[in-house]
Design an enzyme around this catalytic site. Sequence first.
Site, PDB file in Angstrom:
ATOM      1  N   LYS A 204      17.490   5.519  48.601  1.00 21.20           N
ATOM      2  CA  LYS A 204      18.232   4.431  49.456  1.00 21.20           C
ATOM      3  C   LYS A 204      16.755   3.451  49.563  1.00 21.20           C
ATOM      4  CE  LYS A 204      21.040   0.913  49.874  1.00 21.20           C
ATOM      5  NZ  LYS A 204      22.319   1.388  50.979  1.00 21.20           N
ATOM      6  N   HIS A 205      15.954   2.202  48.381  1.00 19.07           N
ATOM      7  CA  HIS A 205      15.082   1.593  49.043  1.00 19.07           C
ATOM      8  C   HIS A 205      14.035   2.813  48.162  1.00 19.07           C
ATOM      9  CE1 HIS A 205      17.553  -1.915  49.020  1.00 19.07           C
ATOM     10  NE2 HIS A 205      18.142  -1.663  50.598  1.00 19.07           N
TER      11      HIS A 205
ATOM     12  N   LYS B 158      -8.391   1.948   2.434  1.00 14.23           N
ATOM     13  CA  LYS B 158      -7.662   1.135   1.576  1.00 14.23           C
ATOM     14  C   LYS B 158      -7.219  -0.367   1.628  1.00 14.23           C
ATOM     15  CE  LYS B 158      -3.964   3.573   3.891  1.00 14.23           C
ATOM     16  NZ  LYS B 158      -2.291   3.768   3.676  1.00 14.23           N
ATOM     17  N   THR B 159      -7.156  -0.654   2.872  1.00 10.96           N
ATOM     18  CA  THR B 159      -7.309  -2.339   2.926  1.00 10.96           C
ATOM     19  C   THR B 159      -8.480  -2.865   3.312  1.00 10.96           C
ATOM     20  OG1 THR B 159      -6.209  -1.843   5.355  1.00 10.96           O
ATOM     21  CG2 THR B 159      -4.504  -2.338   3.287  1.00 10.96           C
TER      22      THR B 159
ATOM     23  N   ASP C 214      -4.245   4.571  13.706  1.00 10.87           N
ATOM     24  CA  ASP C 214      -4.941   4.129  12.298  1.00 10.87           C
ATOM     25  C   ASP C 214      -5.902   2.658  12.397  1.00 10.87           C
ATOM     26  OD1 ASP C 214      -3.887   1.425   9.994  1.00 10.87           O
ATOM     27  OD2 ASP C 214      -1.483   1.791  11.057  1.00 10.87           O
TER      28      ASP C 214
ATOM     29  N   GLY D 281       2.690   4.302   0.714  1.00  9.57           N
ATOM     30  CA  GLY D 281       4.051   4.978   0.745  1.00  9.57           C
ATOM     31  C   GLY D 281       5.441   3.350   0.798  1.00  9.57           C
ATOM     32  N   THR D 282       4.661   2.544   1.327  1.00  5.93           N
ATOM     33  CA  THR D 282       5.271   1.077   1.785  1.00  5.93           C
ATOM     34  C   THR D 282       5.381   0.825  -0.318  1.00  5.93           C
ATOM     35  OG1 THR D 282       4.524   1.023   3.708  1.00  5.93           O
ATOM     36  CG2 THR D 282       5.643  -0.992   2.281  1.00  5.93           C
TER      37      THR D 282
ATOM     38  N   ASP E 218       2.063  13.766  70.559  1.00  2.00           N
ATOM     39  CA  ASP E 218       2.997  12.899  71.022  1.00  2.00           C
ATOM     40  C   ASP E 218       4.058  13.179  69.930  1.00  2.00           C
ATOM     41  OD1 ASP E 218       1.758  11.175  69.236  1.00  2.00           O
ATOM     42  OD2 ASP E 218       1.469   9.533  70.193  1.00  2.00           O
TER      43      ASP E 218
ATOM     44  N   GLY F 199      25.626   2.292  48.223  1.00  2.02           N
ATOM     45  CA  GLY F 199      25.004   1.428  47.868  1.00  2.02           C
ATOM     46  C   GLY F 199      23.670   2.696  47.106  1.00  2.02           C
TER      47      GLY F 199
ATOM     48  N   THR G 109       1.064  -0.926   0.353  1.00  2.64           N
ATOM     49  CA  THR G 109       0.073   0.333  -0.059  1.00  2.64           C
ATOM     50  C   THR G 109       0.976   1.008  -0.323  1.00  2.64           C
ATOM     51  OG1 THR G 109      -0.083  -0.072   2.747  1.00  2.64           O
ATOM     52  CG2 THR G 109      -1.891  -1.132   1.468  1.00  2.64           C
TER      53      THR G 109
ATOM     54  N   ASN H 124       4.743   5.918  57.777  1.00  2.00           N
ATOM     55  CA  ASN H 124       4.841   7.678  57.605  1.00  2.00           C
ATOM     56  C   ASN H 124       5.832   8.710  57.313  1.00  2.00           C
ATOM     57  OD1 ASN H 124       1.625   7.991  58.493  1.00  2.00           O
ATOM     58  ND2 ASN H 124       2.223   6.254  60.508  1.00  2.00           N
TER      59      ASN H 124
ATOM     60  N   HIS I  84       2.232   5.485  49.660  1.00  2.00           N
ATOM     61  CA  HIS I  84       2.676   4.094  50.356  1.00  2.00           C
ATOM     62  C   HIS I  84       3.501   2.758  49.077  1.00  2.00           C
ATOM     63  CE1 HIS I  84      -1.626   5.629  52.807  1.00  2.00           C
ATOM     64  NE2 HIS I  84      -0.684   4.563  53.314  1.00  2.00           N
TER      65      HIS I  84
END
Length: 528
Positions: A279-280, A68-69, A127, A38-39, A482, A309, A36, A422, A528
């Site tokens: 870290k973690h 076309k297809t 497409d 351009g291809t 507290d 690390g 088709t 927290n 979380h």
Amino acid sequence: MPDRPIARALLSVSDKSGLVAFATALHDRGVALVSTGGTARALSEAGLPVQDVSALTGFPEMMDGRVKTLHPKVHGGLLAVRDDAGHQRSMQEHGIAAIDLLVVNLYPFEATLARAAPFDEMIENIDVGGPAMIRGAAKNHADVTVVVEPSDYDEVLAAMSANGGATTPELRRRLAAKAFSRTAAYDAAIGTWLSREVGDETPAFRALGGALAQTLRYGENPHQSAAFYRTAESRPGVATAVQVQGKELSYNNINDTDAAYELAGEFDPQRTAACVIVKHANPCGAAEAASLAEAYERALACDPVSAFGGIVAFNRRLDAAAAREVVKIFTEVIVAPDADEEAKAIIAGKKNLRLLLAGDLPDPRAPGLAIRTVAGGFLAQTRDAAVVDDLELKIVTKRAPTEQELADLRFAFRVAKHVKSNAIVYARNGATVGVGAGQMSRVDSARIAAHKAREAAEAAGLPRPGTEGSVVASDAFFPFADGLDAAIEAGATAVIQPGGSMRDAEVIARADEAGLAMAFTGVRHFRH
């Protein structure tokens, strides 16, 4: 019945890499080529005999190529079951020729989305015929080979060479699975984009899709398999980054690098240099300063033990001075928008150290989705795009914060947004001095952060911990006084928190009693 050799192929691709070489190999094997637009032009210009799909269907391409297809001579050729006598009679009656190989890659919707094209251009890059053909061929993979990526060309040719021009059932089934996944990811990108365009944050159906970026050695633990997928979102970060050097990234590296770079994006590079150490998935140090090197040194001082690390993220182009400091201790990953050549040369001395250059910073205010799986489903929410600089702070205590305290309060709350709940963050002079993360009790987070600050001070030979004279940020309200008492005991002089507890009056009274300044944000940052 033995597999039939491929006799006819339909090729329609937007990505033409490797196309001519693949089509030439098919032609050399006697495969008839149908194509088709351009291809077809690309194949014809390469000197290959090719039948235009309009000649196959008897209808011209129309409506600017939208139609076309979509025709029985295409879909009948793909969907006909070769061993079904009724299907064969229909093919003969209507002049439908079998299509044994379909090669299609879709209009570049995701690439168009990445460059923020206008609405009408986005629509034209959806497409329709391509996905329809892919799904038809994939459904009929018992007879039809479907290819959606140039990376599969060589494997198809190798199978044809080994099987007298045919492919194997195993290969066809595997390619069909990829084909269905490709159209699903494509439709997911379209659905997500259009839902966002119409302002629907909770659509009735939510599709997720991505393209494989990297197969990982394992997941969080060695007994878990894992892979990294890129979505259509163009957010700067680990998915957009170029890895300049270092070992292959692991699952945990990618997760932690994302956490670090998202926090680095909270610091405007036009205003200040900033460094984040993670870290973690939790920040163990963050600081802003006049230079990246100074910002790194101040971030490292918060918790040098945990930084070993870790992942280091910068909000500016990495320079040599900062690179020299980072390589003094073991670091897993450095990520920055860019790096100068001298910095790259310094890091090259540590061959296993990964250097990622993301090209830009993520925008903390940009919309987006955060996804988490649960048993039997997944949770989807909008990204936490609240930025403390945009919030109107409410001073609730008798004493108002000083100008320096106010700057540090904003800094601390900016960091607390990226600390697991927290979350408690102590900060002073634009640097964290203690971080408490992921505890079941807010008072425990406050105490852990203070404890880490004391350890860091002792290790550095300082007479007192950095929490003395600091400010403290809490990602959510203090349910009791507290937690505030723990901050007061650590030496904090000002507090920033969302507010909203039934005991706000009690907490405010305790702050007034201790002479603290307290600001409410009205916005919570649970993570979380």
